[in-house]
Design an enzyme around this catalytic site. Structure first.
Site, PDB file in Angstrom:
ATOM      1  N   CYS A 121      -6.584  10.659 -20.005  1.00 36.98           N
ATOM      2  CA  CYS A 121      -7.988  10.930 -19.725  1.00 36.98           C
ATOM      3  C   CYS A 121      -7.545  12.173 -18.181  1.00 36.98           C
ATOM      4  O   CYS A 121      -8.724  12.451 -17.834  1.00 36.98           O
ATOM      5  CB  CYS A 121      -8.571   9.878 -19.323  1.00 36.98           C
ATOM      6  SG  CYS A 121      -8.147   8.298 -19.766  1.00 36.98           S
ATOM      7  N   HIS A 181     -14.131  10.152 -11.623  1.00 35.53           N
ATOM      8  CA  HIS A 181     -14.048   9.857 -13.219  1.00 35.53           C
ATOM      9  C   HIS A 181     -14.747   8.737 -13.268  1.00 35.53           C
ATOM     10  O   HIS A 181     -15.485   8.796 -14.325  1.00 35.53           O
ATOM     11  CB  HIS A 181     -12.266   9.518 -12.404  1.00 35.53           C
ATOM     12  CG  HIS A 181     -11.824   9.224 -14.237  1.00 35.53           C
ATOM     13  ND1 HIS A 181     -11.581  10.212 -15.065  1.00 35.53           N
ATOM     14  CD2 HIS A 181     -11.190   7.954 -14.237  1.00 35.53           C
ATOM     15  CE1 HIS A 181     -11.126   9.417 -15.958  1.00 35.53           C
ATOM     16  NE2 HIS A 181     -10.602   7.878 -15.737  1.00 35.53           N
ATOM     17  N   GLU A 193     -11.945   2.826  -7.670  1.00 33.88           N
ATOM     18  CA  GLU A 193     -11.758   4.733  -7.330  1.00 33.88           C
ATOM     19  C   GLU A 193     -12.580   4.599  -6.275  1.00 33.88           C
ATOM     20  O   GLU A 193     -12.511   5.429  -5.301  1.00 33.88           O
ATOM     21  CB  GLU A 193     -12.403   5.639  -8.249  1.00 33.88           C
ATOM     22  CG  GLU A 193     -12.571   6.495  -8.574  1.00 33.88           C
ATOM     23  CD  GLU A 193     -13.519   7.322  -8.951  1.00 33.88           C
ATOM     24  OE1 GLU A 193     -13.602   8.806  -9.485  1.00 33.88           O
ATOM     25  OE2 GLU A 193     -13.288   7.049 -10.343  1.00 33.88           O
ATOM     26  N   LYS A 201     -20.571  10.869 -16.054  1.00 30.64           N
ATOM     27  CA  LYS A 201     -19.482  10.071 -17.780  1.00 30.64           C
ATOM     28  C   LYS A 201     -20.912   8.609 -18.453  1.00 30.64           C
ATOM     29  O   LYS A 201     -21.260   8.533 -19.280  1.00 30.64           O
ATOM     30  CB  LYS A 201     -18.680   9.734 -17.800  1.00 30.64           C
ATOM     31  CG  LYS A 201     -17.572   9.872 -17.718  1.00 30.64           C
ATOM     32  CD  LYS A 201     -15.869   9.821 -17.276  1.00 30.64           C
ATOM     33  CE  LYS A 201     -14.856   9.942 -17.084  1.00 30.64           C
ATOM     34  NZ  LYS A 201     -14.807  10.872 -16.188  1.00 30.64           N
ATOM     35  N   HIS A 240     -17.225   9.147 -22.052  1.00 21.16           N
ATOM     36  CA  HIS A 240     -16.101   9.411 -21.837  1.00 21.16           C
ATOM     37  C   HIS A 240     -15.333  10.088 -22.942  1.00 21.16           C
ATOM     38  O   HIS A 240     -14.847   9.699 -23.447  1.00 21.16           O
ATOM     39  CB  HIS A 240     -14.914   8.595 -21.212  1.00 21.16           C
ATOM     40  CG  HIS A 240     -13.843   8.425 -20.454  1.00 21.16           C
ATOM     41  ND1 HIS A 240     -13.375   9.818 -20.588  1.00 21.16           N
ATOM     42  CD2 HIS A 240     -12.907   7.495 -20.093  1.00 21.16           C
ATOM     43  CE1 HIS A 240     -11.745  10.010 -19.512  1.00 21.16           C
ATOM     44  NE2 HIS A 240     -11.922   8.585 -19.868  1.00 21.16           N
ATOM     45  N   PHE A 261      -4.449   6.616 -18.213  1.00 22.21           N
ATOM     46  CA  PHE A 261      -3.603   5.821 -18.614  1.00 22.21           C
ATOM     47  C   PHE A 261      -2.392   6.972 -17.982  1.00 22.21           C
ATOM     48  O   PHE A 261      -1.577   7.498 -18.450  1.00 22.21           O
ATOM     49  CB  PHE A 261      -3.673   5.318 -19.832  1.00 22.21           C
ATOM     50  CG  PHE A 261      -4.959   4.921 -20.218  1.00 22.21           C
ATOM     51  CD1 PHE A 261      -5.485   4.097 -19.544  1.00 22.21           C
ATOM     52  CD2 PHE A 261      -4.661   4.590 -22.031  1.00 22.21           C
ATOM     53  CE1 PHE A 261      -6.876   2.945 -19.320  1.00 22.21           C
ATOM     54  CE2 PHE A 261      -6.073   2.957 -21.914  1.00 22.21           C
ATOM     55  CZ  PHE A 261      -7.267   3.079 -20.997  1.00 22.21           C
TER      56      PHE A 261
END
Length: 411
Positions: A161, A301, A312, A333, A338, A399
């Site tokens: 991502c 994010h 985050e 998002k 996403h 990831f």
């Protein structure tokens, strides 16, 4: 090495909010959601039946004959790059100084799965001869490079991502180090299909709010339960500053720096200490010649996962210190879903538009803000950004522990 300045001169996109940048940006400022209930038959067998598909199908913007040889992700790349190239004024550039850097987190997964079904049900003779060029992850970049005859290099970073943001940062470095004058860069993803969705659902990564699709993506809300899978593509034209000035190009903003780190913690879970994120922010600021006091806006994010959002937010608070109180944080998002490998690219476009219009977009669907989140989230409606020279950050994580932070300045 030369540190030439790099600016953004063109934008293009096809997203769940609209078929171009202007429509997508207007919908974002209006707080609209692109998440819908899936109507495909295969979706009815899944535990998650919602996703954020593109607002306008490629078939409405491309010739059918052309589409037959392209994976859906490649279609997104060509649609967005054509808009961006036109927006930049179709720059006249030496083809040996023109490059392409377009990322995808997964590549042509729909082609792979569909062609496997054909192989299994009909036999090898019926498999398309275009299968391999359609499924390879570098297919989107390759097709754009071929259309524009780019010869400075065609590249495809893959970091889950974080891929789209890493592509934009790589493109910036190509211009900085004098490999090119103009780069077409961004990210695409087309993975709204039964197997990817089943896999994400098995990980408990997706929201199961099937009865309220438009409210399913809810970063920072206490009731968030996972992200909403989305598709689309976003492309930026990056250009060396003097090259852009010489041709009288419209300049949206300057991309000033990047920070890249890795967590070394877990294949899917974020490092709860957020050390990698903090280092990436520090590196991006140093690379851009900025301080935390210069940052007025940040596109987080913020995927809407229970652990990721808080990790985050805590890392942002630690990295920005007391200056975090004057940084308007948006989690877009909540409206786009996403886009995986396309997320960092579309969110870079949103940063550029925010700097241009002096507006931070809202974050929707926060009914009850998680008390563990202490950063300043823009909610309900857009927020005006200051006049003068301002800067903003775009955070993207993937990831595998990939962390990418991009720094932009107003121009």
């Amino acid at each position: 090495m030369s540190r030439r300045r790099v600016v953004v001169t063109g934008l293009g996109a096809t997203t769940p909010l609209g078929p171009d940048v202007a429509t997508s940006w207007a919908a974002l400022l209006a707080g609209k959601s692109g998440v819908r209930t899936l109507t495909q038959e295969w979706a009815s067998t899944l535990p998650v039946t919602i996703a954020a598909c593109v607002a306008v199908e490629p078939s409405e913007m491309m010739d059918r004959v052309e589409m037959r040889r392209l994976d859906r992700s490649e279609q997104f790349a060509l649609i967005a790059s054509r808009e961006a190239w036109k927006d930049a004024g179709s720059p006249a550039v030496d083809l040996e100084r023109l490059g392409v850097v377009i990322a995808s987190g997964i590549g042509g997964v729909i082609t792979m799965l569909d062609q496997y079904d054909i192989l299994k049900n009909k036999g090898a003779r019926f498999v398309s001869p275009h299968t391999v060029p359609m499924l390879m992850p570098n297919g989107p970049a390759a097709n754009v490079g071929l259309e524009l005859k780019a010869r400075a290099g065609v590249h495809t970073p893959v970091s889950a991502c974080a891929s789209g943001a890493e592509a934009v940062g790589y493109a910036m470095e190509m211009i900085r180090t004098n490999r090119a004058e103009v780069i077409v860069t961004g990210g695409v993803e087309a993975a709204v299909h039964a197997l990817p969705m089943a896999g994400f659902a098995a990980m408990k990564a997706l929201s199961t709010r099937n009865d309220e699709p438009e409210r399913a993506s809810r970063p920072y809300d206490t009731d968030r339960d996972g992200f909403v899978l989305a598709e689309g593509g976003a492309i930026l034209i990056l250009e060396e500053l003097e090259h852009a000035r010489a041709r009288g190009a419209k300049i949206y903003a300057e991309i000033a720096g990047q920070g890249l780190t890795s967590d070394g913690f877990h294949i899917a879970a974020p490092d709860p200490d957020g050390g990698g994120v903090q280092r990436a922010i520090a590196f991006a600021l140093r690379d851009a010649g900025l301080t935390t006091r210069d940052i007025v806006h940040l596109n987080a994010h913020a995927t809407s996962t229970p652990a990721g959002d808080v990790a985050e937010a805590n890392a942002l608070r630690a990295a920005l210190g007391a200056d975090a109180d004057h940084v308007a944080v948006s989690a877009t998002k909540s409206m786009t879903g996403h886009l995986l490998g396309g997320a960092g690219a579309i969110e870079s476009i949103f940063i550029v538009k925010a700097l241009q219009d002096r507006l931070a977009p809202p974050t929707i669907n926060i009914d009850n803000l998680d008390p563990a989140v202490t950063i300043d989230i823009v909610r309900e409606k857009p927020r005006a950004l200051p006049a003068g020279d301002i800067a903003a950050l775009n955070d993207s994580f993937g990831f595998g522990g990939h962390n990418v932070v991009l720094a932009f300045r107003s121009y």
